[in-house]
Scaffold this motif. Structure first.
Motif, PDB file in Angstrom:
ATOM      1  N   ASN A   1      39.910  47.829  30.912  1.00 13.21           N
ATOM      2  CA  ASN A   1      41.138  47.153  29.735  1.00 13.21           C
ATOM      3  C   ASN A   1      41.859  46.236  30.424  1.00 13.21           C
ATOM      4  OD1 ASN A   1      42.592  48.258  27.465  1.00 13.21           O
ATOM      5  ND2 ASN A   1      44.322  48.785  29.078  1.00 13.21           N
ATOM      6  N   GLY A   2      41.593  45.508  31.327  1.00 10.78           N
ATOM      7  CA  GLY A   2      42.135  44.375  31.863  1.00 10.78           C
ATOM      8  C   GLY A   2      43.351  44.008  32.796  1.00 10.78           C
ATOM      9  N   GLU A   3      43.747  45.641  33.327  1.00  8.89           N
ATOM     10  CA  GLU A   3      44.615  45.721  34.263  1.00  8.89           C
ATOM     11  C   GLU A   3      44.249  45.114  35.663  1.00  8.89           C
ATOM     12  OE1 GLU A   3      46.017  49.820  33.921  1.00  8.89           O
ATOM     13  OE2 GLU A   3      45.679  49.937  31.992  1.00  8.89           O
ATOM     14  N   LYS A   4      45.413  45.036  36.425  1.00  9.82           N
ATOM     15  CA  LYS A   4      45.121  44.607  37.874  1.00  9.82           C
ATOM     16  C   LYS A   4      44.959  45.920  38.648  1.00  9.82           C
ATOM     17  CE  LYS A   4      47.741  40.213  38.099  1.00  9.82           C
ATOM     18  NZ  LYS A   4      48.841  39.278  38.850  1.00  9.82           N
ATOM     19  N   LEU A   5      44.178  45.841  39.779  1.00  6.67           N
ATOM     20  CA  LEU A   5      44.290  46.949  40.507  1.00  6.67           C
ATOM     21  C   LEU A   5      45.620  47.182  41.117  1.00  6.67           C
ATOM     22  CD1 LEU A   5      41.042  46.257  42.847  1.00  6.67           C
ATOM     23  CD2 LEU A   5      41.206  47.885  41.044  1.00  6.67           C
ATOM     24  N   SER A   6      45.962  48.510  41.254  1.00  2.13           N
ATOM     25  CA  SER A   6      47.201  48.880  41.672  1.00  2.13           C
ATOM     26  C   SER A   6      47.180  49.193  43.019  1.00  2.13           C
ATOM     27  CB  SER A   6      47.798  50.191  40.903  1.00  2.13           C
ATOM     28  OG  SER A   6      46.902  51.269  40.914  1.00  2.13           O
ATOM     29  N   ILE A   7      45.917  49.072  43.785  1.00  2.00           N
ATOM     30  CA  ILE A   7      45.696  49.414  45.091  1.00  2.00           C
ATOM     31  C   ILE A   7      45.207  48.287  45.908  1.00  2.00           C
ATOM     32  CG2 ILE A   7      44.191  50.944  46.515  1.00  2.00           C
ATOM     33  CD1 ILE A   7      43.381  52.427  43.926  1.00  2.00           C
ATOM     34  N   LYS A   8      45.979  48.017  46.977  1.00  2.61           N
ATOM     35  CA  LYS A   8      45.377  46.937  47.838  1.00  2.61           C
ATOM     36  C   LYS A   8      44.488  47.578  49.120  1.00  2.61           C
ATOM     37  CE  LYS A   8      49.722  44.353  46.892  1.00  2.61           C
ATOM     38  NZ  LYS A   8      50.766  44.017  47.663  1.00  2.61           N
ATOM     39  N   GLN A   9      44.042  46.644  49.737  1.00 11.16           N
ATOM     40  CA  GLN A   9      43.337  47.349  51.003  1.00 11.16           C
ATOM     41  C   GLN A   9      44.165  48.065  52.005  1.00 11.16           C
ATOM     42  OE1 GLN A   9      39.583  47.130  51.082  1.00 11.16           O
ATOM     43  NE2 GLN A   9      40.053  48.717  52.477  1.00 11.16           N
ATOM     44  N   SER A  10      45.105  47.755  51.952  1.00  9.09           N
ATOM     45  CA  SER A  10      46.363  48.146  53.165  1.00  9.09           C
ATOM     46  C   SER A  10      46.465  49.558  52.824  1.00  9.09           C
ATOM     47  CB  SER A  10      47.237  47.306  53.384  1.00  9.09           C
ATOM     48  OG  SER A  10      48.061  47.254  52.328  1.00  9.09           O
ATOM     49  N   ASP A  11      46.415  49.887  51.500  1.00 12.02           N
ATOM     50  CA  ASP A  11      46.738  51.188  50.825  1.00 12.02           C
ATOM     51  C   ASP A  11      45.662  52.318  51.155  1.00 12.02           C
ATOM     52  OD1 ASP A  11      49.186  50.148  49.915  1.00 12.02           O
ATOM     53  OD2 ASP A  11      48.175  49.631  48.088  1.00 12.02           O
TER      54      ASP A  11
END
Length: 666
Positions: free
Chosen positions: A317-327
């Motif tokens: 849907n074009g959204e950015k990931l809400s998760i980072k590697q540190s998460d």
């Protein structure tokens, strides 16, 4: 967000995608063939579209038919699941041309990573460690033999467009290379419509460990730990777990960073998996990248708390990931057992038919453990010969590996499945195997530990006693009930005695039962005492008991003078007799099975592809006799001993039932 998604798949993965879509408030469209008219995924979806006859090459993998279903339903996006069209760039192109979102990676990434030859070259360019081999196209068996000799046996013959164990063979010599090359080409052509083959070095004593990656279209990419997938049979994964009991944090990070680098090198978006082979010294080599959701994704979800299907939809849907590697934090341990319609007592050959009983264990989601069952079937449904033999994926989670294992053992014992051959006994046996329990496993585990096939489990003395105590207590309850129903005596204690002999797996146990309103205490002649409590009622097919303070789950079937019991991979007959009956039973003759040693029987329902001999031919031990195709896999049947073909009772194109005679020998 999308309002309607079509799932271009079937079975458990279609059901899995539908669950997340519903959670997100998205309407779903199922597609189905003739064989799947009443399938579970059709029932679960908001609407369903018929797309053709039962064979997949006339329905599920016909792009025009799927595109027509998309257009007719008004779906804005398509999730392909795995298999079928999930890694077909032409399908992704057709969706793009129609303005329909593909819940998966871009066409370029599919083309680059979906072809194993190209993907290996790109991996090398991206600095990813790769397995030695020959990446050019191989024209014929002679060239395959020459290349295998240069690479050095053993070699792995693989379909370039392959996956799921299809089109893969290990060759240890020239003869096996010739035979494997042709079988791999045939399977690849029928399963993927692409018969290109390549060869690479087969790493002995390897572990199969894969990294889950997740990328968006904004340049963000992360890895979600690893999955250990070393328990395999015929290159098909059977049991997976996350994390791996073998990796350390340093190796995990190195593999994860290489996996993300490869994904970014091909502008990958969505969820994907980078598979590695890892040797005993933790050296790892790139195998392939699967540009789709993996069958074993639930174990990653269970240890990370990330819904991968939801993330795929959001990325599409074009959204950015809400998760980072540190998460990303790995929490606890998860195990997945793949339940297949394959008979372990017949060398895991496919089984088809109706599920006369299908009662999975209760799904549980608690703070200290989880039981999850991803499935696409239901009681009364059919297991078809047209598709993959997977019935369900049973998963458990616990705070540590030992806890997850124990919950898996109990869940497998509680899984009621009747009507077809299935691998539940084998899965249970692996869970108790010392090598698996210790984590000392490789992809050769099944071949090494079960070289002659799976013949069931013989329980150790302690577990035999526990089962004997349980069966004696259950039998006494049934006898009391039978006495009351018959009305033979008002005082049932005069009818039902206390002394019994329980015989199972060649062992006999003399017991005395002391019963009370809360249960029974079973006394063995060696002085052992076991307290048995349960709310089991005679006739129930599942008994959950407490024996000597430990849980015991038994699948129960009534037989004369006892029960058929299935537990922990053992399938046994437990006879409960009075001492006098037990004495007389030792004098009874055993029934001898019919002699079929001079016949070649069809080991599973399937289609005769080829017959390699003629009547009157003399055959040698190990010689190929015929090829049977079942559930998209070719199976070569070989002579067990030297002989002469006396009669052939079928011909190519015939459909055979299990145990149907193919040929007879003098």
């Amino acid at each position: 967000m999308f309002k309607k998604i079509l799932i271009a798949n079937r079975g458990e993965i279609a059901c899995r995608v539908i669950k997340t879509a519903k959670k997100m408030g998205i309407k779903t469209v199922a597609i189905y063939s003739d064989a799947d008219r009443n399938a579970l995924h059709v029932r679960m979806a908001d609407e369903a579209v018929h797309i053709g006859p039962s064979p997949a090459n006339q329905s599920y993998i016909v792009i025009d038919k799927v595109m027509a279903a998309i257009k007719g339903s008004g779906a804005e996006a398509v999730h392909p699941g795995y298999g079928f069209l999930s890694e077909n760039p032409k399908f992704a192109q057709a969706l793009e041309a129609a303005g329909v979102a593909f819940v998966g990676p871009p066409v370029g990434a599919i083309e680059a990573m979906g072809d194993k030859i190209t993907s290996k070259k790109l991996a090398q360019e991206a600095g990813v460690s790769t397995v030695p081999g020959y990446m050019g196209l191989i024209e014929d068996a002679d060239e395959a033999v020459r290349i295998a000799g240069e690479v050095g046996y053993p070699v792995m013959i693989k379909a370039s467009a392959g996956g799921g164990g299809k089109g893969m063979r290990i060759a240890w010599n020239d003869d096996e290379c010739r035979e494997g090359f042709q079988s791999s080409k045939n399977e690849a052509a029928s399963s993927f419509g692409d018969d290109r083959i390549f060869i690479e070095k087969f790493v002995t004593q390897p572990r199969h460990i894969e990294i889950q990656v997740l990328s968006d279209s904004h340049g963000n990419g992360i890895y979600l730990g690893e999955r250990e997938c070393s328990i395999q049979r015929r290159n098909q994964k059977v049991i997976e777990e996350a994390p791996s009991p073998f990796l350390d944090e340093k190796t995990r990070r190195a593999m994860g960073e290489q996996a993300v680098a490869l994904a970014q090198a091909v502008d990958y978006t969505s969820a994907g998996t980078v598979e590695f082979i890892v040797d005993g010294d933790k050296n790892f080599y790139f195998l392939e990248m699967n540009t789709r959701l993996q069958v074993e994704h639930p174990v990653t979800e269970l240890i990370t708390g990330v819904d991968l299907v939801e993330q795929m939809i959001r990325v599409a849907n074009g959204e950015k990931l809400s998760i980072k590697q540190s998460d990303v934090k790995l929490n606890g341990w998860a195990i997945e057992s793949r339940l297949y319609a394959e008979d372990p007592y017949r060398n895991f050959l496919p089984s088809i038919g109706r599920l006369t009983r299908y009662r999975p264990p209760e799904e549980i989601a608690l703070a200290d453990h989880v039981v999850r069952n991803d499935t696409g079937v239901f009681e009364g449904g059919e297991i078809s010969m047209y598709y993959d033999p997977m019935i369900a994926k049973l998963c458990t989670w616990g705070p540590d590996r030992g806890t997850a294992l124990e919950h898996m053992r109990n869940a497998l014992d509680s899984f009621e499945l009747e009507g077809i051959g299935h691998n539940l006994p084998f899965l249970s046996a692996v869970m108790d195997h010392p090598r698996f329990v210790s984590g000392d496993i490789t992809t050769a585990f099944i071949a090494e530990e079960y070289p002659d096939g799976f013949e069931g489990v013989t329980l150790d003395q302690g577990n035999q006693q526990r089962v004997a105590a349980a069966v004696a207590a259950m039998f006494r309850v049934a006898e009391i009930r039978r006495s009351r129903v018959s009305g033979r005596m008002d005082n049932h204690e005069r009818v039902v005695g206390s002394d019994w002999v329980v015989t199972l797996q060649g062992e006999s146990f003399e017991v005395r039962i002391a019963a009370d309103p809360k249960g029974s205490t079973v006394h063995f002649i060696d002085g052992t005492e076991m307290r048995v409590t349960s709310d089991w009622t005679p006739g129930d097919p599942l008994a959950v008991l407490d024996v000597a303070g430990e849980p015991l789950v038994l699948k129960v079937g009534k037989i004369a003078a006892g029960y058929r019991i299935r537990t922990r991979g053992a399938d046994l007959k437990a006879y409960v007799r009075t001492p006098r009956q037990a004495e007389l039973a030792t004098l009874m003759l055993e029934k001898t099975p019919p002699d079929t040693s001079k016949m070649l029987l069809c080991p599973m329902p399937g289609l005769v592809v080829k017959i390699d001999v003629e009547e009157g031919d003399e055959v040698q031990e190990g010689q190929a006799l015929c090829t049977i195709e079942a559930m998209k896999m070719e199976n070569i049947l070989r002579a067990e001993r030297k002989g002469v073909v006396a009669r052939i009772t079928c011909e190519p194109g015939d459909s055979l039932a299990v145990d149907e005679v193919i040929m007879e020998f003098d």
